[in-house]
Design an enzyme around this catalytic site. Structure first.
Site, short mmCIF file in Angstrom:
data_model
loop_
_atom_site.label_atom_id
_atom_site.label_comp_id
_atom_site.label_asym_id
_atom_site.label_seq_id
_atom_site.Cartn_x
_atom_site.Cartn_y
_atom_site.Cartn_z
N THR A 73 0.85 -1.18 0.00
CA THR A 73 0.00 0.00 0.00
C THR A 73 0.89 1.24 0.00
OG1 THR A 73 -1.93 1.04 1.01
CG2 THR A 73 -0.38 -0.02 2.53
N LYS A 77 3.55 1.13 -4.16
CA LYS A 77 3.04 0.41 -5.33
C LYS A 77 3.87 0.61 -6.61
CE LYS A 77 -1.65 0.53 -3.53
NZ LYS A 77 -3.08 0.73 -3.78
N GLY A 158 -10.21 14.04 -9.79
CA GLY A 158 -8.93 13.55 -9.28
C GLY A 158 -8.12 12.86 -10.36
N ALA A 159 -6.86 13.27 -10.49
CA ALA A 159 -5.97 12.65 -11.47
C ALA A 159 -4.64 12.31 -10.80
CB ALA A 159 -5.77 13.57 -12.67
N GLY A 272 -16.09 3.73 -1.23
CA GLY A 272 -14.98 2.91 -1.71
C GLY A 272 -14.71 1.62 -0.95
P1 ATR Z 1 -3.95 8.79 -4.49
O1 ATR Z 1 -2.92 7.75 -4.67
O2 ATR Z 1 -4.90 8.53 -3.36
O3 ATR Z 1 -4.65 9.14 -5.76
P2 ATR Z 1 -2.50 11.25 -4.87
O4 ATR Z 1 -1.80 10.68 -6.05
O5 ATR Z 1 -1.72 12.07 -3.90
O6 ATR Z 1 -3.16 10.10 -4.00
O7 ATR Z 1 -3.75 12.10 -5.41
C1 ATR Z 1 -4.55 12.87 -4.57
C2 ATR Z 1 -5.65 13.53 -5.41
O8 ATR Z 1 -6.44 14.39 -4.58
C3 ATR Z 1 -5.13 14.41 -6.51
O9 ATR Z 1 -6.07 14.43 -7.56
C4 ATR Z 1 -5.04 15.77 -5.83
O10 ATR Z 1 -5.02 16.87 -6.68
P3 ATR Z 1 -3.59 17.44 -7.22
O11 ATR Z 1 -3.17 16.49 -8.31
O12 ATR Z 1 -3.88 18.80 -7.70
O13 ATR Z 1 -2.65 17.42 -6.05
C5 ATR Z 1 -6.32 15.74 -5.04
N1 ATR Z 1 -6.27 16.66 -3.91
C6 ATR Z 1 -5.63 16.48 -2.74
N2 ATR Z 1 -5.80 17.54 -1.93
C7 ATR Z 1 -6.57 18.42 -2.62
C8 ATR Z 1 -7.10 19.71 -2.34
N3 ATR Z 1 -6.88 20.33 -1.17
N4 ATR Z 1 -7.87 20.31 -3.28
C9 ATR Z 1 -8.10 19.71 -4.46
N5 ATR Z 1 -7.62 18.49 -4.81
C10 ATR Z 1 -6.87 17.85 -3.90
#
Ligand code: ATR
Length: 308
Positions: A73, A77, A158-159, A272
């Protein structure tokens, strides 16, 4: 099963584990041990906090001790992808490894799970990496939300790591269109371009849809995990009424404010937990070669996460 009863630890008890950093909140031990008990295996599943710098050594140690398998986790990964001897097609396709199977050779020279070989097996052992996360998203959307993915229009919030895999997996499933929304727009554009290249029939575009409509609205951001987080959805750009089915990858809390808004607006919603369940049942099947007891594992997971 030869050896001791399945419920007591003995010299022939075999180990599976999850490695993470941090790992103390992982629900995987509860999930997997429930499955292991139901299958009457003399196995145990443990959790270990492994720093990324130590991941290679920790995998080698498990191999030397003839563990059956590992889950990886956050944040392991991608690193695990580089460390395994073999990659299953699932890992190669989605570019990440969340499950490792330790394999030995049977009498015919075929590589099989160590779980299917005697405890005193002495031949070569190799590591094979799998990804069970991507299929779990699709299974949960279909089973928990009753979603029909082929031909569907999707808005994906989310990306990051989870969002990217969800987007690609949905594209592989034959959705008609995906709108990719992300705070950092360049990441949404990168995923858009990856989909356009690999799945040219899917209409992938960064940004909210102009018509404010979608069959499925999916949150893959981390917004909603913490009390007081902003909504992942900009309602000035896309109304929560615009999608009849809404999914949030977050499962703790069970209902994020985003999901509650969608439910109150009349949408069918799911969180989820199903994704977590199905990545785990698939991992257990990879290690055992048997059908996982899904309902037993679902109940154990619910109890662990929600206490009921
Ligand atoms: P995971 O593996 O869970 O996808 P990650 O790769 O860190 O974790 O992705 C977190 C996601 O939440 C991303 O889409 C992130 O947006 P950014 O790519 O702009 O960072 C989004 N996210 C996290 N905090 C955020 C915030 N305060 N506002 C908007 N989007 C957020």
């Amino acid at each position: 099963m030869p050896g001791s009863p399945a419920n007591s630890i003995s010299a022939t008890t075999r180990i599976c584990a999850v490695y993470g950093h941090p790992v103390k909140h992982s629900a995987s031990p509860a999930l997997q041990n429930a499955g292991i008990v139901a299958l009457e295996l003399n196995w145990r599943y443990l959790a270990f906090d492994v720093h990324p710098d130590d991941l290679a050594e920790a995998i080698r140690g498990a191999q030397a001790m003839k563990y059956i398998g590992l889950n990886l986790t956050v944040p392991h990964k991608l690193l695990a992808y580089e460390l395994v001897d073999e990659l299953d097609e699932s890992a190669r396709t989605w570019g990440a490894v969340n499950t490792i199977r330790f394999e030995g050779q049977d009498d015919a020279g075929e590589w099989v799970s160590l779980g299917e070989l005697p405890v005193d097996y002495e031949g070569d052992i190799r590591t094979k990496g799998f990804n069970t996360d991507a299929d779990a998203i699709v299974r949960s959307l279909c089973e928990d939300l009753g979603a029909e993915l082929k031909g569907a229009t999707v808005v994906l919030l989310g990306a990051g790591g989870a969002g990217r895999v969800a987007a690609l997996r949905l594209a592989a499933e034959g959705v008609k269109s995906i709108r990719l929304v992300n705070r950092t727009e360049s990441k949404a554009v990168a995923v858009q371009n990856e989909i356009r290249e690999t799945y040219p029939d899917v209409n992938a575009t960064a940004g909210y849809p102009d018509d404010q409509k979608a069959d499925i609205l999916l949150n893959a951001t981390s917004l909603g995990l913490k009390d007081g987080d902003a909504s992942p959805l900009d309602e000035s750009r896309f109304s929560v009424n615009g999608a009849p089915k809404v999914y949030d990858m977050i499962y703790r809390p069970a209902e994020t404010p985003f999901l509650a808004r969608a439910r109150e607006a009349g949408a069918q919603t799911a969180n989820g937990l199903g994704m977590l369940l199905y990545q785990g049942t698939a991992a257990l099947e990879i290690w055992t070669g048997r059908i996982a007891p899904v309902e037993v594992m679902r109940a154990a997971l619910r109890k662990e996460v929600y206490g009921n």
